[in-house]
Design a protein around this motif. Structure first.
Motif, PDB file in Angstrom:
ATOM      1  N   PHE A  82     -29.152  31.511 -17.135  1.00  0.00           N
ATOM      2  CA  PHE A  82     -30.208  32.506 -17.338  1.00  0.00           C
ATOM      3  C   PHE A  82     -29.703  33.669 -18.177  1.00  0.00           C
ATOM      4  N   ASP A  83     -28.536  34.191 -17.812  1.00  0.00           N
ATOM      5  CA  ASP A  83     -27.988  35.327 -18.560  1.00  0.00           C
ATOM      6  C   ASP A  83     -27.752  34.967 -20.026  1.00  0.00           C
ATOM      7  N   ALA A  84     -27.292  33.747 -20.264  1.00  0.00           N
ATOM      8  CA  ALA A  84     -27.033  33.328 -21.641  1.00  0.00           C
ATOM      9  C   ALA A  84     -28.329  33.229 -22.433  1.00  0.00           C
ATOM     10  N   LEU A  85     -29.403  32.740 -21.799  1.00  0.00           N
ATOM     11  CA  LEU A  85     -30.693  32.644 -22.484  1.00  0.00           C
ATOM     12  C   LEU A  85     -31.243  34.035 -22.806  1.00  0.00           C
ATOM     13  N   ILE A  86     -31.157  34.937 -21.856  1.00  0.00           N
ATOM     14  CA  ILE A  86     -31.630  36.309 -22.090  1.00  0.00           C
ATOM     15  C   ILE A  86     -30.834  36.943 -23.229  1.00  0.00           C
ATOM     16  N   ALA A  87     -29.531  36.796 -23.188  1.00  0.00           N
ATOM     17  CA  ALA A  87     -28.685  37.397 -24.231  1.00  0.00           C
ATOM     18  C   ALA A  87     -28.998  36.807 -25.593  1.00  0.00           C
ATOM     19  N   ALA A  88     -29.157  35.481 -25.648  1.00  0.00           N
ATOM     20  CA  ALA A  88     -29.451  34.837 -26.924  1.00  0.00           C
ATOM     21  C   ALA A  88     -30.806  35.275 -27.469  1.00  0.00           C
ATOM     22  N   ALA A  89     -31.789  35.411 -26.581  1.00  0.00           N
ATOM     23  CA  ALA A  89     -33.109  35.868 -27.016  1.00  0.00           C
ATOM     24  C   ALA A  89     -33.047  37.302 -27.523  1.00  0.00           C
ATOM     25  N   HIS A  90     -32.410  38.174 -26.772  1.00  0.00           N
ATOM     26  CA  HIS A  90     -32.328  39.580 -27.168  1.00  0.00           C
ATOM     27  C   HIS A  90     -31.510  39.759 -28.445  1.00  0.00           C
ATOM     28  N   ASP A  91     -30.485  38.950 -28.615  1.00  0.00           N
ATOM     29  CA  ASP A  91     -29.702  39.023 -29.853  1.00  0.00           C
ATOM     30  C   ASP A  91     -30.567  38.737 -31.078  1.00  0.00           C
ATOM     31  N   ARG A  92     -31.626  37.961 -30.881  1.00  0.00           N
ATOM     32  CA  ARG A  92     -32.525  37.606 -31.979  1.00  0.00           C
ATOM     33  C   ARG A  92     -33.750  38.506 -32.052  1.00  0.00           C
ATOM     34  N   GLY A  93     -33.810  39.489 -31.163  1.00  0.00           N
ATOM     35  CA  GLY A  93     -34.953  40.387 -31.141  1.00  0.00           C
ATOM     36  C   GLY A  93     -36.147  39.863 -30.375  1.00  0.00           C
ATOM     37  N   LEU A  94     -35.952  38.802 -29.601  1.00  0.00           N
ATOM     38  CA  LEU A  94     -37.038  38.222 -28.813  1.00  0.00           C
ATOM     39  C   LEU A  94     -37.099  38.867 -27.433  1.00  0.00           C
ATOM     40  N   ARG A  95     -38.267  39.338 -27.047  1.00  0.00           N
ATOM     41  CA  ARG A  95     -38.502  39.771 -25.676  1.00  0.00           C
ATOM     42  C   ARG A  95     -38.669  38.537 -24.788  1.00  0.00           C
ATOM     43  N   VAL A  96     -38.482  38.718 -23.471  1.00  0.00           N
ATOM     44  CA  VAL A  96     -38.606  37.602 -22.540  1.00  0.00           C
ATOM     45  C   VAL A  96     -39.526  38.003 -21.386  1.00  0.00           C
ATOM     46  N   LEU A  97     -40.553  37.185 -21.177  1.00  0.00           N
ATOM     47  CA  LEU A  97     -41.513  37.398 -20.097  1.00  0.00           C
ATOM     48  C   LEU A  97     -41.295  36.310 -19.052  1.00  0.00           C
ATOM     49  N   LEU A  98     -41.151  36.701 -17.787  1.00  0.00           N
ATOM     50  CA  LEU A  98     -40.962  35.753 -16.699  1.00  0.00           C
ATOM     51  C   LEU A  98     -42.275  35.469 -15.993  1.00  0.00           C
ATOM     52  N   ASP A  99     -42.338  34.336 -15.315  1.00  0.00           N
ATOM     53  CA  ASP A  99     -43.535  33.908 -14.592  1.00  0.00           C
ATOM     54  C   ASP A  99     -43.301  34.136 -13.104  1.00  0.00           C
ATOM     55  N   GLY A 100     -44.074  35.030 -12.509  1.00  0.00           N
ATOM     56  CA  GLY A 100     -43.908  35.355 -11.097  1.00  0.00           C
ATOM     57  C   GLY A 100     -45.045  34.818 -10.254  1.00  0.00           C
ATOM     58  N   VAL A 101     -44.702  33.967  -9.288  1.00  0.00           N
ATOM     59  CA  VAL A 101     -45.701  33.411  -8.377  1.00  0.00           C
ATOM     60  C   VAL A 101     -45.628  34.209  -7.083  1.00  0.00           C
ATOM     61  N   PHE A 102     -46.570  35.139  -6.905  1.00  0.00           N
ATOM     62  CA  PHE A 102     -46.534  36.031  -5.755  1.00  0.00           C
ATOM     63  C   PHE A 102     -47.810  35.948  -4.917  1.00  0.00           C
ATOM     64  N   ASN A 103     -48.636  34.968  -5.207  1.00  0.00           N
ATOM     65  CA  ASN A 103     -49.785  34.720  -4.340  1.00  0.00           C
ATOM     66  C   ASN A 103     -49.401  33.820  -3.177  1.00  0.00           C
ATOM     67  N   HIS A 104     -48.437  32.945  -3.415  1.00  0.00           N
ATOM     68  CA  HIS A 104     -48.065  31.956  -2.419  1.00  0.00           C
ATOM     69  C   HIS A 104     -46.603  31.556  -2.624  1.00  0.00           C
ATOM     70  N   VAL A 105     -46.067  30.830  -1.673  1.00  0.00           N
ATOM     71  CA  VAL A 105     -44.713  30.293  -1.769  1.00  0.00           C
ATOM     72  C   VAL A 105     -44.753  28.826  -1.353  1.00  0.00           C
ATOM     73  N   GLY A 106     -43.672  28.111  -1.648  1.00  0.00           N
ATOM     74  CA  GLY A 106     -43.539  26.751  -1.165  1.00  0.00           C
ATOM     75  C   GLY A 106     -43.186  26.731   0.310  1.00  0.00           C
ATOM     76  N   ARG A 107     -43.473  25.621   0.966  1.00  0.00           N
ATOM     77  CA  ARG A 107     -43.163  25.514   2.404  1.00  0.00           C
ATOM     78  C   ARG A 107     -41.675  25.672   2.678  1.00  0.00           C
ATOM     79  N   GLY A 108     -40.847  25.385   1.694  1.00  0.00           N
ATOM     80  CA  GLY A 108     -39.407  25.502   1.901  1.00  0.00           C
ATOM     81  C   GLY A 108     -38.871  26.912   1.771  1.00  0.00           C
TER      82      GLY A 108
END
Length: 438
Positions: A82-108
């Motif tokens: 994850f850190d490497a992907l963020i760094a590589a994106a930022h090095d290229r000037g790309l912002r990164v948006l994450l997907d947050g699932v906060f309505n529900h969770v898995g049974r596990g």
């Protein structure tokens, strides 16, 4: 308008990571985030300025049944990847948006497992909407849209709000630039209004956009304090009007879009990981360029679902694994793509370039100049700048009014009497044009 200033120039390239790397359903590849890193230069060359990631957190199957919001899904690697992907994106000037699932969770998820193991006395019992049996046994629980594997959270519980704030700020500290909030429409707006200001207190430049399908978009944005929501109304009107030769529907939707722009800038798209791909949704492949012209010339923060820029096909079906066709694995790198997809990629580049040269389009309003079932001319302006857009789904060439248009910027078209009140534009069958206007 609460959105951060950098969003004005944002064009997102959306990736569904588990599918992209071949991890779900299993489709080959090593299943690590570095497979996405290998595509970042491709996204830059496309014209994207940001990477909109689907779920990357530990889950049981497809990513939307999260079991640990603070752990990268082992199928994608771990913190280092994850850190490497963020760094590589930022090095290229790309912002990164994450997907947050906060309505529900898995049974596990640990919070729900504690309920199953400890019963009513579990410290997380109030995290969920439970109905306990008279005797022994598992409680009944509210779900997301009837899916038993997706356990709905109790958004009236303060500990749930604390948990969501902790998760969101944790990954923003790790380098994320914002969040797409999954199924935001299923969560009370009042919950978001408690959570998001706490997140912004530490990260005022984070972009927070909610997945909302139907309803009163401006009211939801106002009550939730989100920056934006997904513009499904316009998405539907684009493909439907093109398929049915009914630009009256699109003209109406653009009027609605203007109203939304008075409150917020919608997140616009012609495809995403939850819907049939554009190339499959449209009945005539010659209409794909017209859909893209609309996406890149109206107000909004546009996103391109990875693969759509290559004309990928795929139909979403209402069944188990019905999303698989629209979430396929990608090859190791762009050089492995089929040759026939590159013309549509180059059209994306052309139209994103147009938008880059006219950043005012982000908040621009549209007005109808000429309207018929199979033809539409609309003006797009911010009050100081103006373009005319001409579209036709007709089977024959057509001549349309284009008052005071003086130059064809994009598209196969010819102007008659340019720069005058009598200017007209000649379009071929299934043609389009972007015109500079006085």
């Amino acid at each position: 308008m609460s959105e951060p200033g950098w969003v004005e120039h944002a064009v997102w390239w959306q990736v569904y990571p588990l599918g992209f790397v071949g991890a779900y359903p299993p489709g080959g590849g090593d299943g690590k985030l570095d497979r996405i890193t290998a595509w970042l230069d491709y996204a830059i060359e496309l014209g994207a300025s940001g990477l909109m990631l689907g779920p990357v957190f530990a889950s049981e199957t497809h990513g939307y049944d999260t079991t640990d919001h603070l752990t990268i899904d082992p199928r994608l690697g771990g913190d280092a990847e994850f850190d490497a992907l963020i760094a590589a994106a930022h090095d290229r000037g790309l912002r990164v948006l994450l997907d947050g699932v906060f309505n529900h969770v898995g049974r596990g998820h640990a919070a729900f497992q504690a309920v199953l193991e400890q019963g009513r006395d579990a410290p997380t019992a109030r995290w969920f909407r439970l109905t306990w049996p008279d005797g022994a046994g598992e409680p009944q629980y509210e779900t997301f849209e009837g899916h038993g594997a997706l356990v709905a959270l109790n958004h009236l519980e303060p500990a749930v709000a604390d948990y969501v704030v902790d998760v969101m700020t944790h990954w923003l500290r790790r380098g994320a630039d914002g969040w797409r909030l999954d199924a935001a429409y299923a969560v009370p707006a009042a919950f978001w209004a408690k959570v998001l200001p706490r997140v912004r207190a530490e990260f005022p430049d984070a972009y927070l956009v909610g997945e909302v399908i139907h309803g009163d978009y401006p009211s939801f944005v106002d009550r939730s304090t989100m920056d934006s929501v997904t513009q499904y109304e316009l998405w539907k009107a684009v493909w439907s009007s093109l398929n049915e030769g009914n630009f009256f529907e699109l003209s109406w939707a653009l009027e609605r879009h203007n109203l939304f722009l008075e409150t917020f800038v919608p997140q616009t798209f012609t495809g995403n990981h939850d819907v049939t791909r554009l190339a499959s949704k449209l009945l005539d492949p010659k209409h794909v360029p017209l859909a893209l012209v609309l996406l890149f010339t109206v107000g909004g923060t546009p996103s391109i679902y990875s693969g759509d820029e290559q004309g990928f096909t795929g139909v979403k079906e209402d069944r188990e694994h019905g999303d698989d066709a629209v979430r396929p694995p990608f090859p190791a790198g762009p050089d492995d793509l089929a040759p026939y997809g590159w013309p549509i990629y180059h059209l994306h580049q052309e139209l994103i370039g147009l938008r880059r040269r006219h950043p005012w389009l982000h908040r621009a309003r549209t007005s109808t100049v000429s309207l018929a079932n199979e033809q539409l001319v609309y003006e797009v302006t911010d009050g100081s700048h103006k373009l005319l857009i001409a579209l036709s789904v007709g089977a024959d060439s057509t001549m349309l009014p284009a008052p005071y248009a003086k130059m064809v910027l994009n598209g196969d078209a010819e102007l008659k009497e340019p720069g005058s009140a009598n200017t007209t534009v000649v379009l071929p069958a299934a043609g389009w044009a972007v015109l500079e206007a006085q």
